[in-house]
Design a protein around this motif. Structure first.
Motif, mmCIF file in Angstrom:
data_model
loop_
_atom_site.group_PDB
_atom_site.id
_atom_site.type_symbol
_atom_site.label_atom_id
_atom_site.label_comp_id
_atom_site.label_asym_id
_atom_site.label_seq_id
_atom_site.Cartn_x
_atom_site.Cartn_y
_atom_site.Cartn_z
ATOM 1 N N LYS A 108 0.792 -1.229 0.000
ATOM 2 C CA LYS A 108 0.000 0.000 0.000
ATOM 3 C C LYS A 108 0.820 1.274 0.000
ATOM 4 O O LYS A 108 0.235 2.362 0.030
ATOM 5 N N VAL A 109 2.136 1.178 -0.056
ATOM 6 C CA VAL A 109 2.958 2.381 0.099
ATOM 7 C C VAL A 109 3.613 2.769 -1.224
ATOM 8 O O VAL A 109 4.240 1.941 -1.894
ATOM 9 N N ILE A 110 3.455 4.038 -1.588
ATOM 10 C CA ILE A 110 4.163 4.639 -2.716
ATOM 11 C C ILE A 110 5.315 5.447 -2.129
ATOM 12 O O ILE A 110 5.085 6.366 -1.335
ATOM 13 N N LEU A 111 6.521 5.123 -2.516
ATOM 14 C CA LEU A 111 7.694 5.830 -2.002
ATOM 15 C C LEU A 111 8.168 6.862 -3.017
ATOM 16 O O LEU A 111 8.377 6.547 -4.187
ATOM 17 N N SER A 112 8.337 8.094 -2.549
ATOM 18 C CA SER A 112 8.910 9.128 -3.393
ATOM 19 C C SER A 112 9.795 10.009 -2.521
ATOM 20 O O SER A 112 10.005 9.725 -1.338
ATOM 21 N N ASP A 113 10.340 11.075 -3.130
ATOM 22 C CA ASP A 113 11.226 11.940 -2.341
ATOM 23 C C ASP A 113 10.793 13.392 -2.423
ATOM 24 O O ASP A 113 10.016 13.791 -3.297
ATOM 25 N N LEU A 137 1.265 7.770 0.524
ATOM 26 C CA LEU A 137 2.460 8.303 -0.129
ATOM 27 C C LEU A 137 3.491 8.614 0.949
ATOM 28 O O LEU A 137 3.235 9.414 1.844
ATOM 29 N N LYS A 138 4.634 7.982 0.859
ATOM 30 C CA LYS A 138 5.708 8.194 1.829
ATOM 31 C C LYS A 138 6.809 9.012 1.174
ATOM 32 O O LYS A 138 7.348 8.631 0.124
ATOM 33 N N LEU A 139 7.158 10.147 1.778
ATOM 34 C CA LEU A 139 8.195 11.025 1.250
ATOM 35 C C LEU A 139 9.412 11.021 2.161
ATOM 36 O O LEU A 139 9.285 11.151 3.374
ATOM 37 N N VAL A 140 10.574 10.891 1.538
ATOM 38 C CA VAL A 140 11.840 10.963 2.265
ATOM 39 C C VAL A 140 12.767 11.908 1.508
ATOM 40 O O VAL A 140 12.497 12.297 0.372
ATOM 41 N N ALA A 141 13.868 12.285 2.135
ATOM 42 C CA ALA A 141 14.859 13.101 1.450
ATOM 43 C C ALA A 141 15.437 12.308 0.273
ATOM 44 O O ALA A 141 15.495 11.074 0.315
#
Length: 401
Positions: A108-113, A137-141
Motif C-alpha cells: 500500500k505504500v508509494i515511495l517518493s522523495d 504516499l511516503k516522502l523521504v529526502a
C-alpha cells in the motif's frame, strides 16, 4: 574540454533564437527548432485542409502516438513498441502509477522523495483518495530513498533529475534496489530525455513518463510520453480506459477491452497539430550523438559553475558539484533570487526562479555555446555588483516564475 563528434556550432543554426538573448531555460521550455512551423503549416493546409477526416487513414494520424513514441524511445533506451507519445505528464503519471499499484495488490505504500516534482506527488495523492483502499504516499529526502525501500513499498516513484537542484538519481542502482525489495520502479524523465543518455531497458525500469517540451523542444504543452517495460505488457491495466486504448476502438463496444501492450496507455484522440510539431522537433536528433550531448553538457555546466563562483561569491551553489550526480542544469541560491532573475532576463539572460531561493539555469548543448556561458556569468556578476536587481518592478511576482 573533451572533443565531440557532433558539430554544436551547426546544431545552433537549426534553431530560431532571438538576437542578443542567451537562453538558459531549455529545461523549462525548449527553443523553437527551424522547420517546426513549416511542418505544422503543411499539416494544416495539405492534410487537414484537403483530406479532412480522411487524414486519419491517408496521412497515418491514427498511428502518430506509436511512431513518435518509437522515435522518443531511441533517445531513452527503450525498445520499439514500449513508448507512446500521448497526453501530458500528469495524466501519464496517473496511468502508470495506477497500473503499477494493481501489479502489487498486497502493498500500500508509494515511495517518493521531497525533490520530486509536485505534480507527480499530487497525482499520487489524488489516486490514493480515489482508490480509498489504504494506500499512502511516503516522502523521504532524496538521499534516503534507497534506505526507505522495504517490504511495505509497492512502488518507488522518483524523478531522475531534481527540478530545483539538478541532483541526479542513479537509475540502475535504485531500480535494482526497488526490485530487491519487491517494489516496482517508476521514473520521471522530464529533465532527462534529451539532456543525456537514458537507458530504461538496460536499467530494467518498470515504467517511465516524461514531457516533450523541455530538452526535446516540442513546444509549449507538447505531448508527453509514457513507457512500459515489455515484461508488464500482458498483465498491466491502466486505470484510464479510453476508447483509443480499446483493443478495437472502431468496433464501438459498450464494454472496454484493453489493447495489447503499450497501446492500452492511449486514452483519447491524439492532438495531431501538436504531434506534427513534436515530430518535426525530433528531426534534430537524427544526426546527434547523445554521448556527445552529455560531454558537452558537462563542459558547459562546469564552466558556468567556475565562472559564477569566481565572479559572484555571494551566491551558494545548490546543485551537486560532482557532474556524475548532476543533470544538465545548474542552480544557485540567492536571497533575492526572484528579483535577480528578472534583472537577468531584462539583460538578455533567460533562466528561471524556483521558490524559495533558487535561480536556475538549464544548459542545452544543441544551442548553448561556451561563449554564451562566459557572457552569462559576466552579466550575472554585473547584475549583482551594481544591484541592478534592486528595482521595485523586479520584485513583482508574475504568474509564471
Amino acid at each position: 574540454m573533451r572533443p565531440t563528434k557532433t558539430d554544436f556550432t551547426a546544431t545552433k543554426t537549426r534553431f530560431n533564437l532571438p538576437e542578443n538573448v542567451i537562453y538558459l531555460d531549455g529545461n523549462s521550455l525548449g527553443a523553437l527548432p527551424k522547420g517546426v512551423a513549416e511542418r505544422v503549416q503543411r499539416v494544416v493546409n495539405d492534410q487537414w485542409g484537403t483530406s479532412l477526416i480522411r487524414g486519419w487513414n491517408d496521412h497515418g494520424w491514427i498511428h502518430t502516438p506509436s511512431t513518435i513514441g518509437d522515435r522518443i524511445g531511441q533517445l531513452i533506451g527503450a525498445a520499439p513498441g514500449t513508448v507512446l507519445c500521448t497526453d501530458n505528464t500528469s495524466i501519464n503519471v496517473f496511468k502508470v502509477l495506477g497500473a503499477a499499484l494493481k501489479l502489487r495488490p498486497d502493498r500500500k505504500v508509494i515511495l517518493s522523495d521531497t525533490g520530486n516534482f509536485p505534480t507527480d506527488l499530487y497525482m499520487a495523492q489524488g489516486l490514493n483518495q480515489l482508490l480509498d483502499a489504504g494506500h499512502e504516499l511516503k516522502l523521504v529526502a532524496p538521499e534516503e530513498v534507497e534506505a526507505a525501500l522495504d517490504d511495505t513499498i509497492a512502488v518507488m516513484m522518483v524523478t531522475e533529475v531534481d527540478y530545483r537542484t539538478g541532483r541526479r538519481h542513479d537509475m540502475k542502482h535504485l531500480t535494482k534496489a526497488a526490485h530487491d525489495a519487491g517494489a516496482l520502479a517508476i521514473w520521471d524523465l522530464a529533465h532527462s530525455a534529451g539532456a543525456f543518455p537514458v537507458k530504461l531497458d538496460a536499467c530494467d525500469a518498470d515504467f517511465a513518463i516524461g514531457c516533450g517540451y523541455k530538452y526535446l523542444n516540442g513546444g509549449p504543452g507538447a505531448p508527453a510520453f509514457v513507457y512500459a517495460n515489455k515484461k508488464h505488457h500482458e498483465t498491466m491495466r491502466t486505470p484510464l480506459a479510453g476508447w483509443w486504448g480499446h483493443a478495437a476502438p472502431f468496433d464501438f463496444d459498450l464494454n472496454y477491452r484493453p489493447a495489447s501492450g503499450i497501446d492500452q496507455m492511449r486514452v483519447g484522440t491524439a492532438p495531431i497539430l501538436a504531434m506534427a510539431a513534436m515530430d518535426a522537433a525530433l528531426d534534430l536528433w537524427d544526426d546527434v550523438d547523445l554521448e556527445d550531448i552529455r560531454t558537452r553538457s558537462v563542459d558547459l555546466c562546469e564552466l558556468f559553475i567556475a565562472e559564477v563562483e569566481a565572479r559572484c561569491p555571494e551566491l551558494e551553489l545548490a546543485s551537486p558539484r560532482d557532474a556524475n550526480v548532476r543533470g544538465s542544469q545548474v542552480s544557485f541560491r540567492s536571497q533575492n533570487g526572484y528579483a535577480v532573475m528578472q534583472a537577468l532576463i531584462a539583460a538578455g539572460v533567460i533562466g528561471d526562479f524556483r521558490a524559495p531561493d533558487i535561480i536556475r539555469f538549464g544548459f542545452t548543448p544543441l544551442y548553448i555555446s561556451l561563449e554564451d556561458v562566459v557572457r552569462a556569468a559576466e552579466i550575472l556578476e554585473d547584475t549583482l555588483k551594481f544591484r541592478k536587481w534592486d528595482k521595485p518592478e523586479y520584485s513583482v511576482r508574475a504568474a509564471v516564475t
